[in-house]
Design a protein around this motif. Structure first.
Motif, short mmCIF file in Angstrom:
data_model
loop_
_atom_site.label_atom_id
_atom_site.label_comp_id
_atom_site.label_asym_id
_atom_site.label_seq_id
_atom_site.Cartn_x
_atom_site.Cartn_y
_atom_site.Cartn_z
N ILE A 1 47.94 38.05 45.93
CA ILE A 1 47.31 36.83 46.46
C ILE A 1 47.10 37.05 47.95
O ILE A 1 48.05 37.28 48.69
CB ILE A 1 48.23 35.61 46.22
CG1 ILE A 1 48.36 35.34 44.72
CG2 ILE A 1 47.68 34.39 46.95
CD1 ILE A 1 49.25 34.17 44.37
N GLY A 2 45.84 37.04 48.37
CA GLY A 2 45.55 37.28 49.79
C GLY A 2 45.66 35.98 50.57
O GLY A 2 45.61 34.89 50.01
N MET A 3 45.85 36.12 51.89
CA MET A 3 45.97 34.91 52.69
C MET A 3 45.28 35.10 54.05
O MET A 3 45.42 36.15 54.68
CB MET A 3 47.44 34.56 52.90
CG MET A 3 47.67 33.29 53.68
SD MET A 3 49.03 32.33 53.00
CE MET A 3 49.21 31.05 54.23
N SER B 1 41.65 40.25 54.23
CA SER B 1 42.32 39.73 53.05
C SER B 1 41.51 40.00 51.78
O SER B 1 42.06 40.06 50.69
CB SER B 1 42.58 38.23 53.22
OG SER B 1 41.34 37.57 53.39
N ALA C 1 56.03 38.06 47.65
CA ALA C 1 54.64 37.91 48.09
C ALA C 1 53.83 39.19 47.92
O ALA C 1 52.67 39.14 47.49
CB ALA C 1 54.62 37.46 49.54
N HIS C 2 54.46 40.33 48.22
CA HIS C 2 53.65 41.56 48.22
C HIS C 2 53.32 42.03 46.81
O HIS C 2 52.54 42.96 46.64
CB HIS C 2 54.36 42.66 49.01
CG HIS C 2 55.67 43.10 48.46
ND1 HIS C 2 56.85 42.46 48.74
CD2 HIS C 2 55.98 44.10 47.62
CE1 HIS C 2 57.84 43.05 48.12
NE2 HIS C 2 57.34 44.06 47.42
N ALA D 1 51.28 38.34 56.64
CA ALA D 1 49.97 38.90 56.38
C ALA D 1 50.09 40.25 55.68
O ALA D 1 49.39 40.53 54.71
CB ALA D 1 49.18 39.03 57.68
N ALA D 2 51.02 41.08 56.16
CA ALA D 2 51.20 42.40 55.54
C ALA D 2 51.67 42.24 54.10
O ALA D 2 51.19 42.94 53.21
CB ALA D 2 52.22 43.22 56.34
N ALA D 3 52.56 41.28 53.85
CA ALA D 3 53.05 41.07 52.48
C ALA D 3 51.91 40.59 51.59
O ALA D 3 51.77 41.04 50.46
CB ALA D 3 54.19 40.06 52.47
N SER D 4 51.07 39.71 52.12
CA SER D 4 49.98 39.20 51.29
C SER D 4 48.95 40.29 51.01
O SER D 4 48.12 40.14 50.13
CB SER D 4 49.30 38.01 51.97
OG SER D 4 48.44 38.45 53.00
N LEU D 5 49.00 41.37 51.77
CA LEU D 5 48.10 42.51 51.51
C LEU D 5 48.81 43.56 50.66
O LEU D 5 48.35 44.70 50.54
CB LEU D 5 47.64 43.12 52.83
CG LEU D 5 46.69 42.22 53.62
CD1 LEU D 5 46.55 42.68 55.05
CD2 LEU D 5 45.34 42.15 52.94
N GLY D 6 49.95 43.19 50.11
CA GLY D 6 50.59 44.06 49.11
C GLY D 6 51.60 45.03 49.67
O GLY D 6 52.03 45.94 48.96
N ARG D 7 52.01 44.89 50.94
CA ARG D 7 52.97 45.84 51.49
C ARG D 7 54.39 45.43 51.19
O ARG D 7 54.76 44.27 51.38
CB ARG D 7 52.80 45.94 53.01
CG ARG D 7 51.59 46.73 53.42
CD ARG D 7 51.61 48.11 52.81
NE ARG D 7 50.39 48.84 53.18
CZ ARG D 7 50.31 49.61 54.25
NH1 ARG D 7 51.33 49.77 55.02
NH2 ARG D 7 49.18 50.22 54.53
N ARG D 8 55.21 46.43 50.81
CA ARG D 8 56.63 46.16 50.59
C ARG D 8 57.31 45.96 51.94
O ARG D 8 56.79 46.39 52.97
CB ARG D 8 57.27 47.34 49.86
CG ARG D 8 56.65 47.60 48.50
CD ARG D 8 56.75 49.07 48.17
NE ARG D 8 58.15 49.48 48.15
CZ ARG D 8 58.90 49.45 47.06
NH1 ARG D 8 58.38 49.06 45.93
NH2 ARG D 8 60.15 49.84 47.11
#
Lengths: 365, 531
Positions: free
Chosen positions: A87-89, A161, A82-83, B433-440
């Motif tokens: 793709i924002g959520m 997001s 996902a990271h 939410a953190a993952a969807s904002l690009g955080r590992r």
């Protein structure tokens, strides 16, 4: 209405997602163009949130594939975490970080380094300020999530997001936690925000007016399958199946006899949306498609209930046929009065097997 | 949405598994080793124990457990109901006061009971001028019941409080709107809803009664734990102690399994309930009898031990006896408490995060592994570690490290429960939410999950510190020679006829434990103290 270009940003092909033995998504296919807003509409448990989470990278596909910008990001064999999807959520309960202020929440996706740099770059700082202003949250930057109203929390979730400029934004029932008045206002605001940012988005909802009012295209979903994906107008006036019709609005069917580009019904000769049907069939006549008409058929108002903007009538024609009519409340038809009615639009026709006759109202939820 | 709250399919970051699995294995190691040790001499010691002592020990242990559970119910049920649902005066203060016996170790309570009611005790001193020469015998079951009820009813009380607070008061209102009186509404609606919580809490108290060593030993009531200790200290061959330990362990694990079963039922029944503040039920003319009842409980379980200890201390000072030097033991107890609490809390973090934020089959396995060790009485774990230390960890044996290891095995489950509670309350999608904002994953852990665990970590630290300060059997068996702690000094001097020497360290333990216990009870961390 559609601003989608031909280049496809997202492609979902024959996707299946299982929870143990339960097949939550059963071969869903949908595509999304650059800058387009798509709504996934369906009843609870139809698999729409699961589909969204699979696109985000939180659920694994058991079959089918998902492509972003033409690159495979999900299949039974491949999985981009996902990271790394960009793709924002926006989550249903917002999932705001309770230990971070509004500003820090919005900045989260812009921070670099494994532990999240305490100092942000100049560019990141400007971006946060711009978003705060865009969302009208300037004065609330140093508040914590629990100090905000529901609507404010919702805006923070959307801004957070949007901050890292995702390729695609996913919104999971974003308005379901707001009261109806606020819901309408937030829908407008979020729509403006998304279009101001020019971001492509997929919105999951079980609220018909939300889907039809906000999206460029609406995909109606039932039992893990996408039944139809079309513009709101085409979906509402030309559903391809009885199920799609029921999910996109109120339904009422009349027995009809197809004669080329018209259908002969108890309501008179109605124009068919798709000409060429012959023999017995059923036509969809939504209650709001029946309108006052000087040369229409006479009917008597048997029941009448004002529901705000719309007034719901039950009328009986001389043939004894009763239908339901949703008319603007400004049109005053009193109980017991005789009115003249006709159907304003070209109606879609279905086989006699598919659509149930009569005029019972089925709700999409 | 059907799957909204499901955390299925959430992939936990791999680096969390290594410490979590290590903690799970660490918890199981002593159990495994005890089983091995008990069968080393073949089945001979087993036959011996089964023929000579199993039956009376089983009867006496279970008898004590049943009586203590009954007495605890008589205290905890009215106590919880009065402090949660009624307009009792000073409700909050009573709520805390009723939980405070958590700060009193069972052997100190036992000591106070004997000193107050035993032969040549306080009561007899006062009654002598009136011509009373002998009081009825207090040693044995009566003193054991009094002692263990006083120190273990808070566990049931806390479970019942939590259940009553979570139970939707509107179901009682619904019953009343259907024509039931207040009493009938309580009996027909609220009480049945509480039944699983009552069962779970009662089993917890039973587990405490079966596991306790210091309390039964000071009042000379022989249950499994005391028998294990006597075998361990008196005979050269320790196989019999190991066999008895395994039997006690099986008994305790059985009780814990029943408790988990009851708990899972009441949690599924109560968790979803809305927690609306209800209008307190007016007590009317029952206010003062109710207050009086609670006052007697507090008097016996808290005021009595503190008063008795102070009285003996005063007599000791007046008589000019040498008070034991408590500076060294105090320092040792503080060191062990602080270090043990810190290590235990850190080690519990990985399994807590896995089970509360990610879930799944493996996380449950790790959690269950730590809870099996938790079901075993401290004495059994200590015994297992003695064997383990002698056989495999000679350099560690009889060092403070071994003692700290015992504390970790014993109290990781407490820390885990305290850490879990606040983590579970947070939105399950925060990491997504953190993952969807690009955080590992690692960055997500550092910036989202760990900051959220902070309140739970402080509760866990305080709770483990409090428990270590009170802990007796592991401290007795595993302390390095000459390394004396407050618990050790209290224990070794309590067998002397004159209690003046045991009074000071006993009071110090209560003093050290009372503040953390009060803080936990006041903050209402019911879920964290429960375990």
């Amino acid at each position: 209405m559609t601003r989608a270009s031909n280049a496809s940003l997202l492609e979902v092909r024959a996707l299946e997602v299982h929870y143990g033995a339960v097949r939550a998504v059963a071969g869903a296919a949908v595509s999304l163009g650059e800058g387009e807003i798509l709504a996934l509409l369906g009843p609870s448990g139809c698999g729409k949130t699961t589909l969204l989470r699979a696109i985000a990278g939180f659920e694994r596909a058991s079959a089918g594939e998902i492509l972003l910008d033409g690159t495979l990001i999900e299949s039974a064999a491949a999985h981009r975490p996902a990271h790394r999807r960009s793709i924002g959520m926006v989550f249903q309960e917002y999932a705001l970080f309770p230990h971070r202020t509004v500003e820090q929440n919005i900045a989260y996706g812009l921070e670099q380094g494994p532990l999240g740099a305490v100092r942000r770059s100049q560019k990141a700082q400007e971006r946060v300020a711009q978003l705060l202003q865009l969302g009208g949250l300037d004065g609330l930057a140093s508040r914590y999530p629990h100090q905000l109203s529901g609507g404010q929390q919702q805006r923070v979730a959307v801004l957070r997001s949007l901050a890292p400029r995702p390729r695609l934004l996913l919104l999971d029932e974003p308005f379901s936690n707001l009261d109806p008045a606020l819901r309408h206002e937030m829908r407008e605001q979020v729509g403006l925000l998304l279009r101001a940012e020019g971001v492509s988005a997929i919105l999951v909802t079980h609220d018909r007016s939300e889907a039809l009012g906000l999206a460029d295209r609406v995909a109606v979903m039932r039992a893990g399958v996408i039944l139809q994906c079309d513009t709101p107008e085409r979906l509402y006036f030309g559903p391809v199946s009885a199920d799609a019709a029921a999910l996109s609005g109120e339904v009422q069917y009349l027995d009809a006899e197809g004669e080329g580009d018209i259908a002969v019904t108890a309501l008179g000769r109605l124009r068919l949306r798709e000409p060429g049907r012959a023999g017995p069939c059923r036509v969809l006549v939504r209650p709001d498609w029946i309108v006052p008409c000087v040369d229409g058929l006479a009917a008597m108002v048997m029941e009448r209930r004002v529901e705000g903007a719309l007034t719901r009538l039950r009328v009986e024609f001389e043939t004894g046929l009763q239908v339901s009519v949703a008319a603007p409340s400004g049109w005053l038809a009193g109980l017991g009065e005789t009115v003249r009615l006709g159907v304003a639009v070209a109606v879609p026709a279905f086989g006699t097997e598919d659509a149930s006759p009569g005029s019972e109202i089925r709700d999409g939820d | 949405m059907t799957f909204r709250f499901g955390r299925r399919g959430r992939q936990a970051p791999g680096f969390l598994w290594i410490p979590a699995v290590a903690v799970g294995l660490l918890s199981l190691a002593p159990v495994y080793y005890l089983a091995v040790r008990s069968t080393e001499r073949g089945w001979e010691p087993w036959r011996d124990v089964a023929e000579r002592s199993l039956w009376p020990l089983l009867v006496d242990s279970l008898q004590l457990a049943v009586v203590v559970v009954a007495c605890s119910l008589a205290i905890a049920l009215p106590g919880a109901w009065l402090t949660v649902r009624t307009d009792l005066p000073w409700r909050r203060a009573w709520a805390v006061a009723l939980a405070l016996p958590l700060a009193i170790p069972s052997y100190v309570m036992g000591l106070a009971v004997v000193a107050a009611l035993g032969p040549r005790g306080l009561l007899q001193d006062w009654l002598q001028p009136l011509g009373v020469e002998r009081l009825p015998e207090i040693y044995g079951l009566p003193a054991a019941t009094l002692t263990l009820t006083a120190v273990s009813y808070p566990y049931l009380y806390i479970v019942l409080r939590a259940a009553l607070r979570a139970a939707d008061p509107s179901i009682e209102e619904a019953a009343r709107s259907l024509g039931s009186g207040r009493l009938r509404a309580f009996a027909s609606v609220t009480l049945p809803a509480l039944m699983p919580a009552i069962a779970a809490g009662s089993l917890l108290v039973a587990l405490y009664a079966l596991s306790d060593f210091g309390g039964v030993a000071t009042v000379r009531y022989t249950t499994f734990t005391r028998a294990v200790f006597l075998e361990y200290t008196s005979s050269f061959d320790r196989s019999r102690a190991a066999v008895l330990g395994v039997m006690l362990g099986v008994l305790a694990v059985t009780v814990l399994m029943l408790e988990l079963l009851a708990r899972s039922r009441y949690q599924s029944r109560l968790r979803s309930a809305r927690t609306a503040p209800s209008t307190p039920i007016p007590l009317g003319r029952w206010r003062w009898p109710a207050t009086g009842y609670l006052a007697i409980i507090v008097l016996v379980s808290e005021v009595l031990p503190v008063f008795v200890l102070c009285w003996w201390l005063g007599r000791g000072i007046a008589a000019g006896t040498d008070l034991p030097d408590v500076r060294g033991p105090l320092e040792h107890t503080l060191t062990l408490g602080l270090a043990g609490a810190a290590i235990t809390t850190v080690l519990a973090l990985a399994p807590a995060v896995l089970s509360a934020r990610y879930g799944g089959f493996m996380a449950r396995v790790v959690e269950q592994a730590t809870f099996i060790a938790h079901a075993l009485p401290g004495l059994v774990i200590a015994l297992a570690l003695v064997f383990f230390g002698i056989a495999y960890a000679r350099p560690l044996y009889q060092t403070t490290w071994m003692l700290l290891l015992a504390y970790v095995v014993l109290f990781v489950p407490n820390a885990l429960a305290a850490l879990r509670a606040p983590l579970l309350r947070q939105d399950p999608h925060l990491e997504d939410a953190a993952a969807s904002l690009g955080r590992r994953p690692f960055s997500t852990l550092a910036t989202v999950t760990l900051p959220l665990a902070r309140p739970g970590a402080s509760a866990a630290f305080v709770l483990v510190f409090l428990t270590i300060v009170k802990e007796l059997p592991a401290t007795l068996l595993l302390s390095p020679p000459g390394y004396r702690t407050l618990a050790g000094v209290t224990w070794s001097t309590s067998s002397e006829a004159f209690l003046g020497s045991a009074a000071l360290p006993g009071l110090l333990i209560i003093g050290l434990a009372a503040l953390p216990a009060a803080v936990l009870a006041w903050r209402g961390d019911d879920e964290s103290i429960e375990r």
